[in-house]
Motif scaffolding. Sequence first.
Motif, PDB file in Angstrom:
ATOM      1  N   TYR B  46      14.730   4.310  -0.410  1.00  0.00           N
ATOM      2  CA  TYR B  46      13.297   4.521  -0.218  1.00  0.00           C
ATOM      3  C   TYR B  46      12.627   4.814  -1.564  1.00  0.00           C
ATOM      4  O   TYR B  46      11.613   4.193  -1.923  1.00  0.00           O
ATOM      5  CB  TYR B  46      13.144   5.667   0.776  1.00  0.00           C
ATOM      6  CG  TYR B  46      11.754   6.069   1.175  1.00  0.00           C
ATOM      7  CD1 TYR B  46      10.649   5.263   0.927  1.00  0.00           C
ATOM      8  CD2 TYR B  46      11.534   7.285   1.831  1.00  0.00           C
ATOM      9  CE1 TYR B  46       9.388   5.662   1.318  1.00  0.00           C
ATOM     10  CE2 TYR B  46      10.284   7.677   2.226  1.00  0.00           C
ATOM     11  CZ  TYR B  46       9.207   6.863   1.953  1.00  0.00           C
ATOM     12  OH  TYR B  46       7.952   7.271   2.334  1.00  0.00           O
ATOM     13  N   SER B  47      13.226   5.714  -2.344  1.00  0.00           N
ATOM     14  CA  SER B  47      12.637   6.066  -3.643  1.00  0.00           C
ATOM     15  C   SER B  47      12.646   4.868  -4.573  1.00  0.00           C
ATOM     16  O   SER B  47      11.678   4.627  -5.298  1.00  0.00           O
ATOM     17  CB  SER B  47      13.410   7.203  -4.300  1.00  0.00           C
ATOM     18  OG  SER B  47      13.565   8.262  -3.425  1.00  0.00           O
ATOM     19  N   ALA B  49      12.500   1.790  -3.755  1.00  0.00           N
ATOM     20  CA  ALA B  49      11.469   0.861  -3.299  1.00  0.00           C
ATOM     21  C   ALA B  49      10.088   1.342  -3.721  1.00  0.00           C
ATOM     22  O   ALA B  49       9.263   0.569  -4.198  1.00  0.00           O
ATOM     23  CB  ALA B  49      11.544   0.708  -1.782  1.00  0.00           C
ATOM     24  N   TRP B  50       9.865   2.642  -3.579  1.00  0.00           N
ATOM     25  CA  TRP B  50       8.572   3.200  -4.002  1.00  0.00           C
ATOM     26  C   TRP B  50       8.381   2.996  -5.499  1.00  0.00           C
ATOM     27  O   TRP B  50       7.315   2.611  -5.965  1.00  0.00           O
ATOM     28  CB  TRP B  50       8.516   4.693  -3.662  1.00  0.00           C
ATOM     29  CG  TRP B  50       7.220   5.314  -4.056  1.00  0.00           C
ATOM     30  CD1 TRP B  50       6.093   5.402  -3.299  1.00  0.00           C
ATOM     31  CD2 TRP B  50       6.903   5.909  -5.314  1.00  0.00           C
ATOM     32  NE1 TRP B  50       5.092   6.010  -4.010  1.00  0.00           N
ATOM     33  CE2 TRP B  50       5.557   6.332  -5.239  1.00  0.00           C
ATOM     34  CE3 TRP B  50       7.601   6.127  -6.494  1.00  0.00           C
ATOM     35  CZ2 TRP B  50       4.917   6.966  -6.303  1.00  0.00           C
ATOM     36  CZ3 TRP B  50       6.973   6.743  -7.554  1.00  0.00           C
ATOM     37  CH2 TRP B  50       5.635   7.169  -7.456  1.00  0.00           C
ATOM     38  N   HIS B  63       3.565   5.833   1.621  1.00  0.00           N
ATOM     39  CA  HIS B  63       4.680   4.950   1.935  1.00  0.00           C
ATOM     40  C   HIS B  63       5.330   5.274   3.268  1.00  0.00           C
ATOM     41  O   HIS B  63       6.081   4.463   3.793  1.00  0.00           O
ATOM     42  CB  HIS B  63       5.710   4.988   0.801  1.00  0.00           C
ATOM     43  CG  HIS B  63       5.780   3.685   0.063  1.00  0.00           C
ATOM     44  ND1 HIS B  63       4.650   3.042  -0.391  1.00  0.00           N
ATOM     45  CD2 HIS B  63       6.812   2.891  -0.293  1.00  0.00           C
ATOM     46  CE1 HIS B  63       5.005   1.915  -0.980  1.00  0.00           C
ATOM     47  NE2 HIS B  63       6.312   1.803  -0.939  1.00  0.00           N
ATOM     48  N   PHE B  67       7.802   3.158   6.057  1.00  0.00           N
ATOM     49  CA  PHE B  67       9.032   3.805   6.517  1.00  0.00           C
ATOM     50  C   PHE B  67       9.027   3.866   8.048  1.00  0.00           C
ATOM     51  O   PHE B  67       9.994   3.484   8.707  1.00  0.00           O
ATOM     52  CB  PHE B  67       9.083   5.215   5.918  1.00  0.00           C
ATOM     53  CG  PHE B  67      10.413   5.898   5.992  1.00  0.00           C
ATOM     54  CD1 PHE B  67      11.436   5.554   5.141  1.00  0.00           C
ATOM     55  CD2 PHE B  67      10.625   6.927   6.902  1.00  0.00           C
ATOM     56  CE1 PHE B  67      12.654   6.213   5.183  1.00  0.00           C
ATOM     57  CE2 PHE B  67      11.843   7.591   6.953  1.00  0.00           C
ATOM     58  CZ  PHE B  67      12.856   7.225   6.094  1.00  0.00           C
ATOM     59  N   SER B 215       8.402  -3.843  -1.954  1.00  0.00           N
ATOM     60  CA  SER B 215       8.534  -2.394  -1.794  1.00  0.00           C
ATOM     61  C   SER B 215       8.478  -2.008  -0.315  1.00  0.00           C
ATOM     62  O   SER B 215       9.293  -1.220   0.164  1.00  0.00           O
ATOM     63  CB  SER B 215       7.413  -1.716  -2.574  1.00  0.00           C
ATOM     64  OG  SER B 215       7.468  -0.347  -2.371  1.00  0.00           O
ATOM     65  N   THR B 219      11.439  -0.309   1.937  1.00  0.00           N
ATOM     66  CA  THR B 219      11.095   0.964   2.575  1.00  0.00           C
ATOM     67  C   THR B 219      11.292   0.861   4.084  1.00  0.00           C
ATOM     68  O   THR B 219      11.817   1.786   4.714  1.00  0.00           O
ATOM     69  CB  THR B 219       9.637   1.336   2.258  1.00  0.00           C
ATOM     70  OG1 THR B 219       9.464   1.358   0.848  1.00  0.00           O
ATOM     71  CG2 THR B 219       9.291   2.691   2.822  1.00  0.00           C
ATOM     72  N   ALA B 222      14.897   1.139   4.878  1.00  0.00           N
ATOM     73  CA  ALA B 222      15.345   2.537   4.773  1.00  0.00           C
ATOM     74  C   ALA B 222      14.906   3.317   6.005  1.00  0.00           C
ATOM     75  O   ALA B 222      15.691   4.074   6.596  1.00  0.00           O
ATOM     76  CB  ALA B 222      14.795   3.174   3.503  1.00  0.00           C
ATOM     77  N   GLY B 223      13.655   3.132   6.418  1.00  0.00           N
ATOM     78  CA  GLY B 223      13.139   3.841   7.583  1.00  0.00           C
ATOM     79  C   GLY B 223      13.930   3.488   8.841  1.00  0.00           C
ATOM     80  O   GLY B 223      14.309   4.362   9.619  1.00  0.00           O
ATOM     81  N   SER B 243       5.891  10.765   2.889  1.00  0.00           N
ATOM     82  CA  SER B 243       5.267   9.992   1.811  1.00  0.00           C
ATOM     83  C   SER B 243       5.527  10.617   0.445  1.00  0.00           C
ATOM     84  O   SER B 243       5.554   9.917  -0.563  1.00  0.00           O
ATOM     85  CB  SER B 243       3.751   9.911   2.019  1.00  0.00           C
ATOM     86  OG  SER B 243       3.441   9.081   3.097  1.00  0.00           O
ATOM     87  N   PRO B 246       9.693  10.480  -1.818  1.00  0.00           N
ATOM     88  CA  PRO B 246      10.123   9.482  -2.801  1.00  0.00           C
ATOM     89  C   PRO B 246       9.430   9.676  -4.149  1.00  0.00           C
ATOM     90  O   PRO B 246      10.013   9.353  -5.190  1.00  0.00           O
ATOM     91  CB  PRO B 246       9.723   8.151  -2.164  1.00  0.00           C
ATOM     92  CG  PRO B 246       8.729   8.493  -1.134  1.00  0.00           C
ATOM     93  CD  PRO B 246       9.083   9.857  -0.643  1.00  0.00           C
TER      94      PRO B 246
END
Lengths: 303, 317, 437
Positions: B46-47, B49-50, B63, B67, B215, B219, B222-223, B243, B246
């Motif tokens: 996730y991070s 991707a952010w 974000h 997610f 991104s 994300t 990941a979610g 939000s 990340p």
Amino acid sequence: MDLGVFIQILVWGIYAGCIYILLAIGLNLIFGVMKVVNFAHGELLMLGAYATFWIYTFSGLNPYLVIPLAMIILAIVGVFIERLCFRPIMGTGKLNEIFLSLGLIYLFQNLAAVFWTTDSRSIHSPYSDVSITLGSINLPVDYIIIIVITAICLIALQLFMKKATLGRAMRATSQNREAATLMGINVERMDMLSFALGAAFAATAGSLCLITGQMVNPYVGSIPAIEAFAVVIIGGLGSIPGAIIAGLTLGIAENIVPLFMQYSVGLLGLEMSFSAWKDTIAFIILIIVLVIRPTGIFGEKEE
Amino acid sequence: MKLNRLNIKTGIDIVTLILAFLLPLILEVNQYLLTVLILMLVFTMYSSAWNLLATSGQGSLGHAAFFGIGGYVSAIISNSFGLPVIVTIVIGGFFAAVIGVLIGLTCVRLKAWFLAMVTFGFAIIVQTVTVELSGLTGGWDGIPAKKLVPVTITNHVMYEYYIILLIAVVVIVIIYLIMKSKMGLALEAIRENELEAKVMGINVTVYKLKAFAASAFFTGIAGALEIHHFGYVTPEVYGIDISFWPIIYSVSGGLYTIGGPILGTVVITAIWEVLRSFGMTYGRFILIGLILILIVIFLPKGLISIPEKIRSIFLKN
Amino acid sequence: MKYGILIAVLAVSLLVAGCVEQPKETQQGVEEIRIGVVAPLTGGASTTGTDMWQAAVLAADEINAQGGVLVNGTYLKVKLFKGDTETSREGGVKVVTKLITNDEVDFLIGGFSSGITYADQVVAAEHKVPFIITGASSPIITRRDDIDTSYFFHHCPTTDDYPDSTLLFVDEIVKPLIDERYNFPENRTLRLGVIYQDSKYGEGVYDGIKKAIEEHNLNMEIVSAEKFKMSETDFRTPLTVMKAANPDVVYPAAFLNEQALIVSQGRRDVGLDTIYLSVECNDDTDYYTGVEKWGEYSIQESRFGPYVIPAGPISSAVVKFKADFENKWGAPPSMMGASTYEGVYIAAEAIKNLGGTLDKEEIRASLAELEIPQIIEVMQNGVITFSPDYRESKFDLYMEQLIWNETVGETRPKIVWPDSVKETDFVLPDWYKPGGP
């Protein structure tokens, strides 16, 4: 729809707008001079409300008289934040301000929780049961005082910026920082001043919320702050008239639009409540405005 | 010399991976540790991707929208069509990417703070819409999601760990390839100076949208992984904290790098869990706030730049 | 090079975490009862969570001061483990897993916020650890069918229970008084306004209201239903709309801060002079301070409050609990604390009947058959027992009316319903305005 109801709701909208305006002009003053946005502005509102709460609790003064004290305390806090946090990162990229503010939000909320617990605190306005009735419209005196205080703040700010030497220097700094430096203006002092004023306005907003019956706990700052950012962005960063117009517009729209939506789906035979859509509506307005004008209604043109 | 360093680096990468694979075995199969590690992996993806979006100069504050969309879409599709979870996770990611492009379209012309507020607002709007679509999403009650590995299998959490680890490695390698490709260079050019990038012939709009899509895609994956690990999804998945994490991880690890978000997630999670075992409550949040502020001011390139700093100090002497 | 640090950090941190978290257990055999308290000790709900933890500690201390729980001739000590959910799903799942796998607890007690409990109860179900829920109010927790819920025992009223008792009270006491004063025909339908939080809690109460009206065939209709966002501070517009719909009674489903503002803004700003009902979680000292005099004559549904002691068999136990809690922690206990306190005793009782084993399945069976006298909250038939279908204990909820108290300068509650614990009669205030025809 009943006209009396409509006008009454308009009044609530104006009141809500006042709080947004106080927060938004603070943000705009800081942006004007320093070109930074303090996303932790809502936490200053929270601290201001706590300042008023504690001074009132220990002194027993009329809460409205406590506000100037809270403003002074928060102005000092504002100067510290500017010196310690925002000064070192000036010019290192706009994203850094956002990240730094995020840290400040976590820091202030949880420090407040440690020092003052998460209990909800409240104080009593001495005028809480006085209200003026105009036909079907009810106007509690506290709200009239709020509107008056907001107006005084705005006029005082206007006079300060136009007449006082310091205010004129501040205005010059926001117009052109380099030129101001060349003219012998101490721009660093202007930075501090803008932060102090911004924090003091946030303290006013927080104190007014508290006096009109809202309870304060460490997390109260976030929601009004989000609305205030929406106001600042809709009005255009750095524009004081923009903040005033956008603040009132948003305050009123948030109250009227859900009602209008409820009425519209009512015509379709559906019963739905849209009062919980306030924030959603604020952001839809924000997005529409930004799609049309990427720098906000009164914002400076792109470079 | 150059080759040597590259070799060492690859070697270290391989050792890290092997270690990650063996960790659960070395430390016995402890489900708590596995849960912490799984969440760590999810947030690493996730991070990263952010951070990919941030590389293009677009710092999103919302974000959690992607997610949550990834999680909801994957849960709904796997529940109603009986597709295997591995497939629906990718569908969830694609759906998030589509929404990402739509949000990106409104954002292309926007500058830092404006973009931050719009993305923040989108997370709120997406949550409202999710709740209102209660026929599909269960409203505030949420909906159950299939477990990644059925509970009936012994040691299912360990299998989940390995599956998520594999996916995480793939995702991070793809992000690495993107950042090292022409696109990565273009994104950096846009971040440094949009006008100059335009003059250089870079199609800024297209690249910004591509960054948003990629991104949002990762994300969303990941979610979806988190939701299928938890086995349940509620609108709380769009929370502001989701939000912000990340951002905290990426900033503390090191922005605009591959290793930064990974390092940040690992270090901050480790600090977090160790402090938990000392019974610390608000102190942890205060510490996170302080770390964030101090890093932004004194170590703008994040923890990952510490060796560089140390080396430069030694070289000076 | 940078990956070098990465590995080092990864390895070291995990080893540290591993070492710190490993339970230091050496000897086998049952010597203590291990209870994990799942509560939000950080984040937005931490006031409640801290209270739950403190109440559990008080209960455990009391039991241990008497030597422990007597099982088969030997005393077992109660040992509590702190489980901070951080008011987040990730935190909840992590901490429940930790309590189960590292601390090897025999029971879980607590659970606050339905959204978080939905996620973390999956872990408890998988490991089949008995979980006595004393905070989260969603009935779904023991009713969902995607996991095995037979290990979950709900020891606090659900969002179905609050409106059930509250509306029965309105039907029995408030409605006849309104009809009488305004000469309404007896078959007139009572006009109910509902203003609820946009969350599981608010929506649950709203659904519960509809269910209660239908189930008891009450002569009431919902004339206005308004929804608001959690932590909202401005209710003037929805209340103005509600006033236009002319309700006889207004039922907010809100948290403390919101409830105080709904009542004060409704009465002062909007002039909606009506009887406000309230959900039990607002029976808290901060509420009475916050609502000022505007709360006068409003109704508070409750099962444990700071300012009342229900008459009858449990009153001395309530007095003692309040005094002990305040002695230990320096502040009065709240409602979620009371049920969590009872939760520890319920766990201890369940063990007593087992004869030495701490097998989870046997504990579950023992809890399912448990029947013990009420402790500090009034239960139906005076006993704590879990219903066979969805394992919910049934509380006897009572209604308080807020009466102005000049000496403290705030309102104070008096129990007005049901008759078994009643202190005084319900009063319909002079300023009350009924709704439309």
